[in-house]
Design a protein around this motif. Structure first.
Motif: not given
Lengths: 217, 222
Positions: A5-19, A179-187
């Protein structure tokens, strides 16, 4: 074979974000918690923070959340449009009200997190049968699951998780992992403090008073 | 705006569900009921003292309620979640104060005429009395918010809140009570200058208190 199951869809994150932390030092009152901490975490990365009690795991998360200010050094975010980046912080305290029902808590959370009002499928939390129950009557693990709803309701690029596995059963731990793995997969980006091994974390940071170890797992 | 109203609504709902509204209103009635026992059954004396007594009891009930303004949110971690919202902390303070006003001050205000009966208050004075209370309400609630926020990070802060807020309440009490007493002398006419001053205090509190309380909340989050 269970459909993933994929929980997160159509999320636009900053793809070159660096902390990035540079020579970061933190103090609570007069006591120095840690100093000379350097690390760098990119979008899609997860870092597990380990350390003895009092080594500053929670303080590090609170620094990133912006509740604390560094005693020395700098903590910075960079990337296109990183100013709008928001974070989720799941701390020791659950932020739940004993006198509200589960359904009320969920709808309140959705409203203050600016959810668009579309129907949410929260069945994976395993609380469907408890919708009308008061939060005060839930078990510790069920409250923890209710806290996780925040992560699903509103997409935020940075997740700060303090002891995310506390009070959760095996199924709950798998849920966090998923949840965490899906989150990481979406950036997304995760910084989690824990005493236990976290399956999703690709980096580990060992906090000592000085000489911290940052390593890929 | 949606977040603001949700916060306000949640504060009201929780004040009601946790029995706080009932507690505060009951306190007001108990305090007022005890007055005639302490002062003696002289009706003329009671009705002369009534407006002042009602003001004092109202303030004390309100002081008793301030403990609940941010304390629960601080203890259960809600404050951290609020701190992460895109909404400025100042607006969060305003939303909570508005919720506090509706859930606790309004029921107190509605109780005042009934409680006044126990003190043999003249019915003609009631509109003027309640109007001054209403004019002072924003000042009372918001000054209370400053105290409640400042005392947060201290254990057992209820006492500290009361001590911090009491001096701030005194000017409101002075103008409120004197204008109500004057209303008796003028047989129920409203003392507009005093009412104006109360409204002015409320306006000033509306602008300044959220700034102060929000700063205190940010410190408490550390």
């Amino acid at each position: 074979m269970v459909q993933k199951q994929v929980f997160f869809q159509s999320v636009s994150f900053v793809n070159n974000l660096v902390l990035r932390a540079e020579n970061l030092a933190c103090a609570r009152g007069a006591r120095k918690v840690f100093a000379q901490l350097d690390f760098q975490l990119k979008a899609g990365g997860a870092m597990a923070v380990y350390g003895a009690n009092g080594s500053g795991k929670t303080s590090l998360l609170r620094l990133i959340a912006g509740f604390l200010t560094p005693r020395d050094g700098a903590l910075s975010l960079s990337g296109d449009g990183h100013e709008a980046t928001q974070c989720h912080y799941l701390g020791h305290t659950d932020g739940l009200k004993a006198n509200l029902t589960v359904a009320e808590t969920l709808s309140f959370t959705a409203r203050i997190l600016g959810h668009d009002g579309a129907a949410l499928d929260l069945s994976m939390l395993g609380l469907t049968a408890h919708q009308q129950q008061m939060v005060g009557d839930l078990s510790a693990g069920q409250k923890r699951r209710l806290m996780l709803a925040r992560l699903i309701i509103a997409p935020r690029q940075i997740w700060l998780l303090d002891e995310p596995l506390t009070a959760l059963d095996e199924q709950g731990r798998q849920l966090i992992d998923q949840l965490a793995q899906d989150h990481l997969a979406t950036g997304g980006m995760i910084v989690a403090a824990s005493h236990e091994r976290l399956g999703f974390a690709g980096h580990r940071l060992q906090l000592n008073r000085q000489n911290h170890d940052m390593a890929a797992v | 705006m949606g977040i603001f109203l949700s916060l306000c609504h949640q504060h009201m709902l929780l004040a009601w569900r946790s029995g706080h509204t009932t507690l505060i209103v009951t306190f007001l009635f108990i305090a007022v009921t005890l007055m005639p026992f302490g002062l003696g059954p002289e009706l003329a004396l009671l009705s002369r003292l009534a407006p002042g007594l009602l003001w004092v009891v109202l303030l004390m009930s309100l002081l008793l309620s301030l403990d609940r303004m941010f304390q629960a949110d601080y203890e259960d971690g809600t404050l951290e979640q609020l701190g992460l919202l895109p909404l400025p902390m100042e607006l969060i303070v305003l939303a909570k104060s508005l919720g506090h006003f509706i859930a606790l001050f309004v029921p107190l205000l509605i109780s005042v005429p009934v409680a006044g009966l126990l003190l043999n208050i003249e019915a003609a004075v009631l509109p003027a009395l309640m109007l001054t209370m209403l004019a002072g309400a924003p000042a009372l609630t918001l000054l209370g918010a400053i105290g409640a926020a400042l005392a947060l990070s201290v254990r057992r802060s209820a006492m500290l809140t009361v001590l911090l807020v009491m001096p701030l309440y005194i000017p409101v009490l002075v103008f409120g009570a004197t204008s109500s007493t004057r209303a008796i002398a003028m047989s129920g006419q409203i003392d507009w200058p005093a009412l104006g001053i109360l409204a002015l205090m409320s306006c000033a509190a509306l602008f300044m208190a959220p700034l102060a309380a929000a700063a205190a909340l940010r410190v408490a989050l550390r």
